[in-house]
Design an enzyme around this catalytic site. Structure first.
Site, PDB file in Angstrom:
ATOM      1  CD  GLU A  87     -82.993  37.699 -11.670  1.00 50.55           C
ATOM      2  OE1 GLU A  87     -82.150  38.378 -11.069  1.00 50.55           O
ATOM      3  OE2 GLU A  87     -83.334  36.551 -11.300  1.00 50.55           O
ATOM      4  CB  CYS A  88     -85.066  33.886 -16.925  1.00 50.30           C
ATOM      5  SG  CYS A  88     -84.873  32.457 -18.026  1.00 50.30           S
TER       6      CYS A  88
END
Length: 441
Positions: free
Chosen positions: A328-329
């Site tokens: 994520e990210c």
């Protein structure tokens, strides 16, 4: 369930909620109370401050991610504290899209039947603060605002302003908080600086708490929390299952954005979480069935991450052998071939064939639903990729805006969205099942 509680809220971001909240928590601890901490909204950093002060995890409560019954259940789960302190998000009534009360601090207060303490930043104000307070109280249809604290207020003018507010608005002013130069918390593009980056944070917070105890009626705050109505929930959080797989979780100064409830859910569904550092360790933990690379600030450790070739090679080899992985990210950025920051260009894992570039503005900011996996989350980043993926469709809740995102490699999901697993417990179950099927412990 009784669950004494209160919400610290304000008219806007930057009003001093976080400093007052951690000062209150510290003061309550010094009084011998068992305190639990919560954050309204999807924020990762404020809960880090709560944990630094309390020594226990702070949890997020977000009414976009979960419905009211689930949110009450998450608040009540294992909550045996003497008082729960909930830090609000943005302005009290600011919800989805900035035009709705839904998912706002006030929506949470109504859902939890929680008394609200309104923190008003009085810098540059005198009598006008009465008008600001009046406006917020006039919108409080449930009469949840039970007290006011005047932040950044001079002690000399406080008694007069307190009398004006209480006479005109009939809401008690519980105290004031003079400006705390020593406990100022700096900000940057993703929010507040991380607590570990602030020298002597505990010492500074202790001093702020001492001042808070002198100028704010803490006993009245405790009384207000104790008078909160009883609430209950039928929400069922999965019971702890026997461990059946090990999942490596990146956690260090580069990767540290995790929801505690996400980690709890994975553990309860049968995962043993094994934490490691892509910055400092040389290879992945042994005997793992999956890998989780959370968000954070990889750009601040880009050189160290790039130079740790041993870890990069370990990750590439494991993924090459089919290891399921989720990113994520910040974790997604780390998987790219190259990262371009203001400090230079850095070669990274090369799993995602593309590069990430730092921009001057937020990219695809806000709440989203990933339609293919029926799971909610949010995006909040200043870097963008030329390979965002097209496995999922992200939909904004208050508009028709949507876009493609995320890769699906080895059965996992890799992209910019941060996911909240309790929005779809079956997706969390799929993560654990996928890891279990890859390699039995």
């Amino acid at each position: 369930m009784k669950a004494p509680r209160l919400i610290m809220a304000a008219p806007r971001s930057g009003s001093g909620k976080t400093v007052l909240t951690i000062s209150l928590m510290t003061a309550l601890l010094k009084m011998g109370l068992k305190v639990s901490a919560f954050k309204c909204g999807p924020d990762y950093i404020d809960p880090m401050y709560h944990k630094k002060i309390l020594g226990i995890d702070s949890r997020n409560l977000d009414l976009f991610f979960t419905d009211e019954e689930t949110t009450r259940g998450l608040f009540l789960r294992n909550n045996t504290s003497g008082i729960s302190v909930i830090e609000g998000v943005m302005g009290l009534y600011d919800g989805l899209g900035g035009i709705s009360e839904n998912a706002s601090t006030y929506h949470l207060a109504k859902t939890l039947k929680a008394p609200v303490i309104l923190v008003l930043d009085t810098k540059g104000m005198g009598t006008s603060v009465v008008a600001e307070a009046a406006g917020f109280i006039s919108m409080d249809e449930e009469k949840l605002i039970r007290g006011i604290i005047l932040n950044n207020m001079n002690s000399g003018i406080f008694p007069g302003i307190k009398e004006l507010i209480e006479n005109k608005l009939k809401v008690p002013v519980l105290g004031h908080f003079p400006k705390q130069k020593e406990c100022d918390i700096s900000s940057r593009y993703l929010g507040l600086s991380l607590p570990d980056e602030i020298s002597n944070l505990k010492e500074k917070t202790n001093k702020a708490a001492e001042e808070f105890s002198k100028t704010v009626d803490i006993n009245k705050l405790i009384e207000i929390a104790n008078n909160a109505e009883e609430i209950n929930s039928s929400f069922y959080f999965p019971e702890k299952q026997k461990t059946s797989t090990r999942i490596a979780v990146a956690r260090d100064e580069a990767f540290n954005f995790y929801y505690r409830d996400n980690l709890d859910l994975l553990e309860n569904l049968g995962a043993e979480l094994v934490f490691f550092s892509p910055v400092h360790d040389k290879k992945l933990p042994k005997n793992i069935g999956g890998l989780l690379l959370g968000g954070g600030y990889p750009e601040f450790c880009a050189r160290e991450l790039s130079e740790n070739k041993s870890m990069i090679n370990s990750i590439k080899a494991a993924i090459g052998n089919g290891l399921p992985f989720w990113a994520e990210c910040g974790g997604f950025i780390y998987l790219h071939e190259e990262l371009e920051t203001k400090d230079g260009n850095f070669k990274l894992c090369g799993i995602i064939k593309g590069r990430c570039i730092q921009t001057e503005k937020l990219i695809r900011f806000g709440y989203i639903t990933l339609t293919e996996i029926k799971t909610k989350g949010h995006e909040f980043h200043y870097f963008d990729s030329d390979s965002n993926g097209d496995f999922c469709t992200a939909e904004k809740p208050m508009s028709q805006k949507q876009w493609k995102c995320c890769h699906n490699i080895n059965g996992g999901l890799q992209g910019y969205p941060h996911l909240y697993y309790s929005s779809n417990i079956e997706y969390a179950r799929k993560i654990v099942d996928t890891c279990r099927n890859y390699k039995e412990i």
